[in-house]
Design an enzyme around this catalytic site. Structure first.
Site, PDB file in Angstrom:
ATOM      1  N   LYS A 271       5.395  -5.149   1.928  1.00 25.32           N
ATOM      2  CA  LYS A 271       5.369  -6.216   0.930  1.00 25.32           C
ATOM      3  C   LYS A 271       6.615  -6.239   0.055  1.00 25.32           C
ATOM      4  CE  LYS A 271       0.424  -7.256   0.739  1.00 25.32           C
ATOM      5  NZ  LYS A 271       0.528  -8.567   1.379  1.00 25.32           N
TER       6      LYS A 271
ATOM      7  N   TYR B 158      -8.835  -2.628   2.517  1.00 22.49           N
ATOM      8  CA  TYR B 158      -8.173  -3.597   3.396  1.00 22.49           C
ATOM      9  C   TYR B 158      -6.827  -3.011   3.801  1.00 22.49           C
ATOM     10  CZ  TYR B 158      -5.628  -7.638   5.070  1.00 22.49           C
ATOM     11  OH  TYR B 158      -4.875  -8.487   5.841  1.00 22.49           O
TER      12      TYR B 158
ATOM     13  N   TYR C 117      -6.590 -18.105   7.338  1.00 20.11           N
ATOM     14  CA  TYR C 117      -7.868 -18.221   6.628  1.00 20.11           C
ATOM     15  C   TYR C 117      -8.241 -19.674   6.356  1.00 20.11           C
ATOM     16  CZ  TYR C 117      -6.207 -13.476   5.933  1.00 20.11           C
ATOM     17  OH  TYR C 117      -5.686 -12.227   6.139  1.00 20.11           O
TER      18      TYR C 117
ATOM     19  N   ASP D 247      -2.096   4.045   1.956  1.00 18.26           N
ATOM     20  CA  ASP D 247      -1.597   2.698   2.191  1.00 18.26           C
ATOM     21  C   ASP D 247      -1.150   2.134   0.847  1.00 18.26           C
ATOM     22  OD1 ASP D 247      -1.262  -0.016   2.472  1.00 18.26           O
ATOM     23  OD2 ASP D 247      -3.103  -0.355   3.600  1.00 18.26           O
TER      24      ASP D 247
END
Length: 426
Positions: A275, A145, A17, A246
């Site tokens: 994660k 997302y 990014y 998710d």
């Protein structure tokens, strides 16, 4: 900065990014321990991000270090095709034990995005195997997302999300309005009406509904009510559509429940984890599914699940993940998350009085200040670094998801810094 690091400017690489022509500052890190990140120039930062929400036990934890060292003495890696090993077998059993009973099968992947790819492929192959190849669409809510790979991008918000640039080349799926009900709001049937309409009119084309339960992460840090999940589950059952959750960002205690789906007491057909799975030490993810999905894939041509990452079930990662889960469950994690939630609620409350702030919201170990206008990523991170904290905003959101070991004093440092930066720089 040491000469070697000074010479390695952002132009020598592509950062996440960021831009070659106007790069966002990347701060060289010399080390990290506990909740502190130590920069090469000697400054220490209280970490408010837990390395993109993964380092729940902080850095350089002796238990996780030992798990990695012990496993390294045996083997760092071995292929998982035709071979298996104790760390993967043990971790799979643990994941089955701590997730709801219908989720009895585990597929290991090597990142959160890949676990979403696996979930999507599971859903599609399930229907293909049953002779319903027309069921190739996915249905989801906007502001979601699910990752940066192509299958995952295709179920991120195609308009307001991070990947709208690719919308013309991604598979076209179905999107409905994001629920705007807060946790304690009175339920309104209008919240589910658009999703119900899609399932009633196009259910025969839909393989699965996929969403982030309770908390939408990088799509906007939005929180919504548990009743929405209950209604989605009932509609999926009525129309024989699979349900994918998710929980890559929300799993392992982040929202105050071990998994966010527990807020609604709802179980999906397929679950994505990542994660915090390894406590932020190594990349590892898992996709769990129920017997319906696993048997449906296995009993029809080609009879095998068509996926196999090179580094799936990496023994080092599996060993650290096992140690991380045990470390979490042996602690009074629920009380601890409530402590963090209370401190974030109190510490961020002054932001509600600022005219540039649209909303302040807290759930578990997640604190969000939503601004009216986007932040300047070339100046705001430096403002936080100058105050001795690491907070990385995005779009119009200043948020924290700190390590669970953070102290009350450190939470105070974080929240004071956020209030000051929002007041003075936004």
């Amino acid at each position: 900065m040491p000469a070697g690091l000074a010479a390695f400017r952002p132009r020598a690489r592509l950062d996440p990014y960021s831009s070659l022509t106007r790069p966002i500052t990347a701060y060289p890190v010399a080390g990290a321990s506990g909740t502190r990140i130590r920069l090469e120039d000697g400054r220490e930062l209280v970490d408010g991000m837990a390395s993109w929400w993964s380092a729940i036990h902080g850095y350089n934890h002796p238990v996780l270090n030992a798990a990695a060292r012990d496993q390294l003495e045996a083997m760092a890696h071995v292929m998982f095709g035709g071979l298996t090993h104790r760390p993967a077998v043990r971790l799979a059993a643990t994941l089955i034990d701590i997730t709801p009973e219908p989720l009895q099968y585990v597929f290991f992947a090597d990142s959160g995005s890949v676990s979403v790819e696996v979930a999507i492929k599971m859903a599609l192959q399930y229907w293909f195997a049953r002779g319903h190849s027309q069921r190739s669409k996915l249905l989801t809510i906007r502001a979601g997302y699910h990752g940066d790979t192509f299958g995952a991008m295709s179920v991120c918000d195609p308009v307001g999300g991070m990947h709208h640039l690719f919308s013309g080349v991604l598979p076209q799926h179905l999107f409905v309005r994001t629920p705007d009900c807060r946790r304690d709001d009175e339920w309104r049937e209008s919240q589910i009406a658009e999703l119900r309409q899609h399932l009633e009119h196009a259910g025969h084309e839909i393989a699965a509904v996929i969403l982030e339960p309770i908390v939408q992460g990088a799509g906007g840090m939005r929180f919504y009510c548990p009743e929405f999940l209950r209604r989605v589950r009932a509609l999926c059952d009525a129309h024989e559509v699979l349900l994918i959750f998710d929980e890559i960002a929300t799993g392992f205690g982040r929202t105050g429940e071990l998994f966010a789906m527990h807020h609604a007491d709802v179980v999906p057909d397929i679950l994505c984890l990542g994660k915090a799975l390894t406590g932020g030490y190594m990349t590892l993810a898992a996709t769990l599914c129920n017997a319906r999905v696993a048997e449906g894939i296995s009993e029809h041509d080609p009879g095998v699940f068509m996926h196999g990452p090179t580094f799936m079930a990496n023994p080092l990662a599996c060993s650290v993940a096992q140690a991380s889960i045990e470390l979490l469950l042996e602690s009074d994690w629920r009380t601890n998350i409530h402590r963090i939630e209370t401190a974030l609620e109190t510490g961020l409350a002054p932001c509600r009085e600022l005219e540039q702030v649209r909303d302040v919201r807290v759930l578990g170990a997640i604190g969000v200040v939503e601004l009216i206008h986007p932040v300047d990523m070339h100046t705001l991170p430096e403002a936080f670094v100058q105050r001795g904290v690491w907070v990385r905003p995005f779009r119009n959101l200043v948020y924290v998801m700190p390590p669970y070991i953070i102290s009350d004093e450190e939470l105070g440092v974080l929240t004071v810094a956020i209030c000051e930066v929002v007041r003075e720089c936004c």
